[in-house]
Design a protein around this motif. Sequence first.
Motif, PDB file in Angstrom:
ATOM      1  N   TRP A 154      -1.734  -3.703   3.739  1.00  0.00           N
ATOM      2  CA  TRP A 154      -1.712  -2.468   3.547  1.00  0.00           C
ATOM      3  C   TRP A 154      -0.809  -2.009   2.403  1.00  0.00           C
ATOM      4  O   TRP A 154      -1.008  -1.543   1.213  1.00  0.00           O
ATOM      5  CB  TRP A 154      -1.705  -1.359   4.690  1.00  0.00           C
ATOM      6  CG  TRP A 154      -1.661   0.078   4.495  1.00  0.00           C
ATOM      7  CD1 TRP A 154      -2.554   0.607   3.395  1.00  0.00           C
ATOM      8  CD2 TRP A 154      -1.041   1.046   5.108  1.00  0.00           C
ATOM      9  NE1 TRP A 154      -2.318   1.911   3.549  1.00  0.00           N
ATOM     10  CE2 TRP A 154      -1.067   2.265   4.492  1.00  0.00           C
ATOM     11  CE3 TRP A 154       0.137   0.731   6.025  1.00  0.00           C
ATOM     12  CZ2 TRP A 154      -0.823   3.409   4.919  1.00  0.00           C
ATOM     13  CZ3 TRP A 154       0.629   2.171   6.325  1.00  0.00           C
ATOM     14  CH2 TRP A 154       0.291   3.100   5.840  1.00  0.00           C
ATOM     15  N   VAL A 155       0.385  -2.554   2.686  1.00  0.00           N
ATOM     16  CA  VAL A 155       1.457  -2.260   1.584  1.00  0.00           C
ATOM     17  C   VAL A 155       1.051  -2.981   0.235  1.00  0.00           C
ATOM     18  O   VAL A 155       1.192  -2.187  -0.959  1.00  0.00           O
ATOM     19  CB  VAL A 155       2.842  -2.416   2.056  1.00  0.00           C
ATOM     20  CG1 VAL A 155       3.741  -2.847   0.950  1.00  0.00           C
ATOM     21  CG2 VAL A 155       3.251  -1.925   3.046  1.00  0.00           C
ATOM     22  N   LEU A 199      -1.851  -3.849  -0.822  1.00  0.00           N
ATOM     23  CA  LEU A 199      -3.210  -2.950  -1.507  1.00  0.00           C
ATOM     24  C   LEU A 199      -2.756  -1.733  -2.108  1.00  0.00           C
ATOM     25  O   LEU A 199      -3.330  -1.278  -3.206  1.00  0.00           O
ATOM     26  CB  LEU A 199      -4.191  -3.078  -0.518  1.00  0.00           C
ATOM     27  CG  LEU A 199      -4.938  -4.299  -0.014  1.00  0.00           C
ATOM     28  CD1 LEU A 199      -5.930  -4.291   1.035  1.00  0.00           C
ATOM     29  CD2 LEU A 199      -5.582  -4.971  -1.387  1.00  0.00           C
ATOM     30  N   ASP A 200      -1.872  -0.828  -1.516  1.00  0.00           N
ATOM     31  CA  ASP A 200      -1.576   0.239  -1.857  1.00  0.00           C
ATOM     32  C   ASP A 200      -0.761   0.162  -3.207  1.00  0.00           C
ATOM     33  O   ASP A 200      -0.827   1.176  -4.066  1.00  0.00           O
ATOM     34  CB  ASP A 200      -0.656   1.182  -0.681  1.00  0.00           C
ATOM     35  CG  ASP A 200      -0.587   2.538  -0.979  1.00  0.00           C
ATOM     36  OD1 ASP A 200      -1.261   3.154  -1.482  1.00  0.00           O
ATOM     37  OD2 ASP A 200       0.624   3.038  -1.219  1.00  0.00           O
ATOM     38  N   ALA A 201       0.162  -0.636  -3.347  1.00  0.00           N
ATOM     39  CA  ALA A 201       1.046  -1.037  -4.195  1.00  0.00           C
ATOM     40  C   ALA A 201       0.382  -1.272  -5.548  1.00  0.00           C
ATOM     41  O   ALA A 201       0.234  -0.758  -6.720  1.00  0.00           O
ATOM     42  CB  ALA A 201       1.973  -2.086  -4.241  1.00  0.00           C
ATOM     43  N   LYS A 202      -0.949  -2.156  -5.283  1.00  0.00           N
ATOM     44  CA  LYS A 202      -1.904  -2.313  -6.448  1.00  0.00           C
ATOM     45  C   LYS A 202      -2.652  -1.099  -6.978  1.00  0.00           C
ATOM     46  O   LYS A 202      -2.908  -0.969  -8.181  1.00  0.00           O
ATOM     47  CB  LYS A 202      -2.836  -3.560  -5.928  1.00  0.00           C
ATOM     48  CG  LYS A 202      -3.732  -3.985  -6.964  1.00  0.00           C
ATOM     49  CD  LYS A 202      -4.422  -5.248  -6.249  1.00  0.00           C
ATOM     50  CE  LYS A 202      -5.717  -5.833  -7.318  1.00  0.00           C
ATOM     51  NZ  LYS A 202      -6.390  -6.886  -6.610  1.00  0.00           N
ATOM     52  N   ALA A 203      -3.023  -0.203  -6.104  1.00  0.00           N
ATOM     53  CA  ALA A 203      -3.754   0.884  -6.321  1.00  0.00           C
ATOM     54  C   ALA A 203      -2.892   1.775  -7.107  1.00  0.00           C
ATOM     55  O   ALA A 203      -3.550   2.386  -8.106  1.00  0.00           O
ATOM     56  CB  ALA A 203      -4.326   1.701  -4.971  1.00  0.00           C
ATOM     57  N   GLN A 204      -1.565   2.139  -6.655  1.00  0.00           N
ATOM     58  CA  GLN A 204      -0.574   2.740  -7.448  1.00  0.00           C
ATOM     59  C   GLN A 204      -0.250   2.411  -8.732  1.00  0.00           C
ATOM     60  O   GLN A 204      -0.342   3.276  -9.552  1.00  0.00           O
ATOM     61  CB  GLN A 204       0.527   2.968  -6.573  1.00  0.00           C
ATOM     62  CG  GLN A 204       0.652   3.551  -5.171  1.00  0.00           C
ATOM     63  CD  GLN A 204      -0.015   4.979  -5.188  1.00  0.00           C
ATOM     64  OE1 GLN A 204       0.302   5.955  -6.044  1.00  0.00           O
ATOM     65  NE2 GLN A 204      -0.853   5.311  -4.220  1.00  0.00           N
ATOM     66  N   ARG A 205      -0.300   1.023  -8.900  1.00  0.00           N
ATOM     67  CA  ARG A 205      -0.224   0.715 -10.395  1.00  0.00           C
ATOM     68  C   ARG A 205      -1.073   0.893 -11.186  1.00  0.00           C
ATOM     69  O   ARG A 205      -1.118   1.405 -12.273  1.00  0.00           O
ATOM     70  CB  ARG A 205       0.250  -1.035 -10.330  1.00  0.00           C
ATOM     71  CG  ARG A 205       1.587  -1.567 -10.123  1.00  0.00           C
ATOM     72  CD  ARG A 205       1.593  -2.935 -10.123  1.00  0.00           C
ATOM     73  NE  ARG A 205       2.567  -3.290  -9.124  1.00  0.00           N
ATOM     74  CZ  ARG A 205       1.955  -3.944  -8.310  1.00  0.00           C
ATOM     75  NH1 ARG A 205       0.877  -4.394  -8.427  1.00  0.00           N
ATOM     76  NH2 ARG A 205       2.527  -4.665  -7.064  1.00  0.00           N
TER      77      ARG A 205
END
Length: 62
Positions: free
Chosen positions: A24-25, A27-33
């Motif tokens: 989850w962390v 994938l979320d970091a990828k989405a935030q980038r």
Amino acid sequence: MNYFGFIVSAYGVSALALVGLALWVFLDAKAQRRALKALEARGVRRRSAGRGAALETTGTAQ
């Protein structure tokens, strides 16, 4: 008494929870980038980026 099954299942559930959180962390970091890149493409800049540049041009340091 034999608690082997309980202990193994508890470790298994814990391992799955940790792997899920890590995924989850990631994938979320990828989405935030991706979102940050889209904002920068639209011309939106970070406030912290402007402050450092202003201090360098005026010659004042804190």
